[in-house]
Design an enzyme around this catalytic site. Structure first.
Site, PDB file in Angstrom:
ATOM      1  CG  PHE A  19      -1.884   1.127   1.235  1.00  0.00           C
ATOM      2  CD1 PHE A  19      -2.890   1.018   0.507  1.00  0.00           C
ATOM      3  CD2 PHE A  19      -1.575   2.271   1.992  1.00  0.00           C
ATOM      4  CE1 PHE A  19      -4.078   2.058   0.474  1.00  0.00           C
ATOM      5  CE2 PHE A  19      -2.586   3.279   2.086  1.00  0.00           C
ATOM      6  CZ  PHE A  19      -3.696   3.221   1.056  1.00  0.00           C
ATOM      7  CD  GLU A  79      -8.911   4.984  -0.221  1.00  0.00           C
ATOM      8  OE1 GLU A  79      -8.723   3.821  -0.567  1.00  0.00           O
ATOM      9  OE2 GLU A  79      -9.547   5.846   0.075  1.00  0.00           O
ATOM     10  CB  SER A  80      -5.658  10.558   3.638  1.00  0.00           C
ATOM     11  OG  SER A  80      -4.467   9.750   3.817  1.00  0.00           O
ATOM     12  CB  CYS A  94      -2.583   7.615   1.370  1.00  0.00           C
ATOM     13  SG  CYS A  94      -3.906   6.598   2.240  1.00  0.00           S
ATOM     14  CG  PHE A 239      -8.239   1.665   7.828  1.00  0.00           C
ATOM     15  CD1 PHE A 239      -9.447   2.016   7.099  1.00  0.00           C
ATOM     16  CD2 PHE A 239      -7.493   2.599   8.253  1.00  0.00           C
ATOM     17  CE1 PHE A 239      -9.831   3.404   6.756  1.00  0.00           C
ATOM     18  CE2 PHE A 239      -7.950   4.027   8.140  1.00  0.00           C
ATOM     19  CZ  PHE A 239      -8.792   4.010   7.215  1.00  0.00           C
ATOM     20  CB  SER A 245      -6.878   7.675   9.729  1.00  0.00           C
ATOM     21  OG  SER A 245      -6.372   7.107   8.496  1.00  0.00           O
ATOM     22  CG  HIS A 258      -3.519   9.752   7.593  1.00  0.00           C
ATOM     23  ND1 HIS A 258      -5.038   9.411   7.895  1.00  0.00           N
ATOM     24  CD2 HIS A 258      -3.405  11.003   7.350  1.00  0.00           C
ATOM     25  CE1 HIS A 258      -5.672  10.557   7.695  1.00  0.00           C
ATOM     26  NE2 HIS A 258      -4.831  11.599   7.332  1.00  0.00           N
ATOM     27  CD  GLU A 262       0.422  -2.898   5.796  1.00  0.00           C
ATOM     28  OE1 GLU A 262      -1.037  -3.304   5.189  1.00  0.00           O
ATOM     29  OE2 GLU A 262       0.394  -1.886   6.053  1.00  0.00           O
TER      30      GLU A 262
END
Length: 394
Positions: A19, A79-80, A94, A239, A245, A258, A262
């Site tokens: 990601f 996403e953000s 993102c 998530f 976030s 954020h 991984e």
């Protein structure tokens, strides 16, 4: 960072490698509407949820949580983040989102509210997976071309900068800025971190077996995020199976974090804007952020409008244990703006010395409370109300 809506955007998949954590950030500021059009000064805050969704759909992201106060509205996105002030919109996305495709709709909605464009700022770091980015984000030149098509006609013209050491291509900062006239005083701090400490990153997994947490609130507390600027009211979101976030608000000031935890492509970002720099200690904020992630590398970009004096000296005050500053650049922007960019690399195991870690928590090594914990904070900058200044030099 696994996103709940990732599969719903078939035309914009995440990278098969991992990601993309690095965000694209768009900030558009508008001048006042005529008083007879908007007597209450609501500006962009008059937009309905349906209208906001209409430009977020174009950028390929959705709202997952919301928090507001009397100054502005904040939204945590798939996403953000999105922040909507009466005269300013800040959209940060993102992954493989198509942020710049939202511009025509944002400008259309602003025109319906009789809000003329005052300025625009677009910024991002170096993508971890640049080859996975879709049009119009395949290169900075492509992004600049799109931005110029909308904002190149502003008085300053479009101004694009690629900042950083040519011998460190992974540590580049990209900025586009155009303005019609000087803006009101504002300081924005953007911080990007890679190579997160494995144990610190594990907090942001929903897996207790590896040290993860069961909820966003637990992640916020255990990571120390809630202590970075304690006055901030926080809206957080976790998530599945990992990623985090948050947006924080206090008066006109906002912050956002954020996290993509991984290991092979770990990344975290921190941003604070619209705060009064005289009420925060720059190095303390940086250290508190680092304490939650212990990255191997990080960069800080501080953008200053409305006079450089105190804010410039404020942004030079970082003294970060176990890190070496390997790049420092000052870039003037049109309309009296200034961008100060620094990048750092860890020079010793662990991001903090034991003494520094204790001080970040608000206590010195001898058990006494430190000054920044006991000082009364005044985060919001009182003059920052509508984001514009008419007939005056900033």
């Amino acid at each position: 960072m696994a996103m709940p809506s990732a599969d719903s955007w078939g035309s914009s998949p995440t990278s098969p490698i991992g990601f993309e954590g690095y965000e694209k950030r768009l900030e558009i500021t508008f001048s006042d509407a005529p008083v007879f059009v908007d007597p209450c000064g609501c500006g962009l805050r008059a937009l309905t949820r349906e209208q906001i969704d209409s430009f977020l759909d174009l950028a390929r992201c959705t709202i997952v949580s919301q928090l507001s106060n009397k100054e502005f509205d904040s939204y945590v996105l798939s996403e953000s983040s999105l922040f909507v002030y009466p005269h300013k919109v800040v959209l940060k996305t993102c992954g493989t989102t198509k942020l710049l495709l939202s511009i025509p709709r944002i400008l259309e909605l602003a025109a319906e509210l009789s809000l003329p464009v005052l300025s625009v700022k677009y910024s991002r770091g170096m993508f971890i997976f640049p080859g996975a980015q879709p049009s119009p984000h395949r290169s900075f030149s492509e992004e600049v071309s799109v931005l110029n098509s909308f904002f190149g006609g502003l008085k300053s013209g479009g101004n694009a900068y690629v900042i950083g050491d040519a011998f460190k291509p992974r540590k580049k900062w990209h900025v586009y800025y155009a303005t019609e006239e000087p803006e009101q005083p504002m300081v924005t701090l953007e911080m990007c971190m890679t190579g997160l400490d494995v144990k610190k990153a594990a907090v942001f997994f929903k897996n207790s077996a590896i040290g993860g947490c069961s909820s966003a609130k637990e992640m916020t507390k255990l990571s120390g995020i809630s202590d970075i600027i304690p006055e901030m009211e926080i809206c957080d979101f976790e998530f599945d199976p990992c990623g985090y976030s948050m947006n924080g608000i206090c008066g006109p000031a906002a912050s956002t974090i954020h996290v993509t935890p991984e290991e092979c492509f770990s990344y975290a970002s921190y941003e604070a804007m619209n705060f009064n720099p005289s009420c925060l200690v720059y190095s303390d904020v940086i250290r508190r952020v680092l304490a939650g992630f212990c990255p191997s590398d990080f960069s800080v970009a501080v953008t200053i409008f409305g006079g450089h004096g105190f804010a410039k000296s404020w942004a030079k005050g970082a003294d970060v244990a176990s890190y070496m500053c390997d790049d420092f650049v000052e870039q003037e922007l049109p309309g009296g703006g200034l961008l100060m960019y620094q990048s750092f690399t860890a020079v010793a195991p662990g991001c903090m010395s034991p003494r520094s870690t204790m001080e970040i928590d608000g206590w010195s090594s001898d058990g006494t409370e430190t000054a920044e914990k006991s000082d009364e904070m005044c985060i919001g900058w009182d003059v920052q109300k509508k984001g514009v200044m008419k007939d005056a030099d900033a």
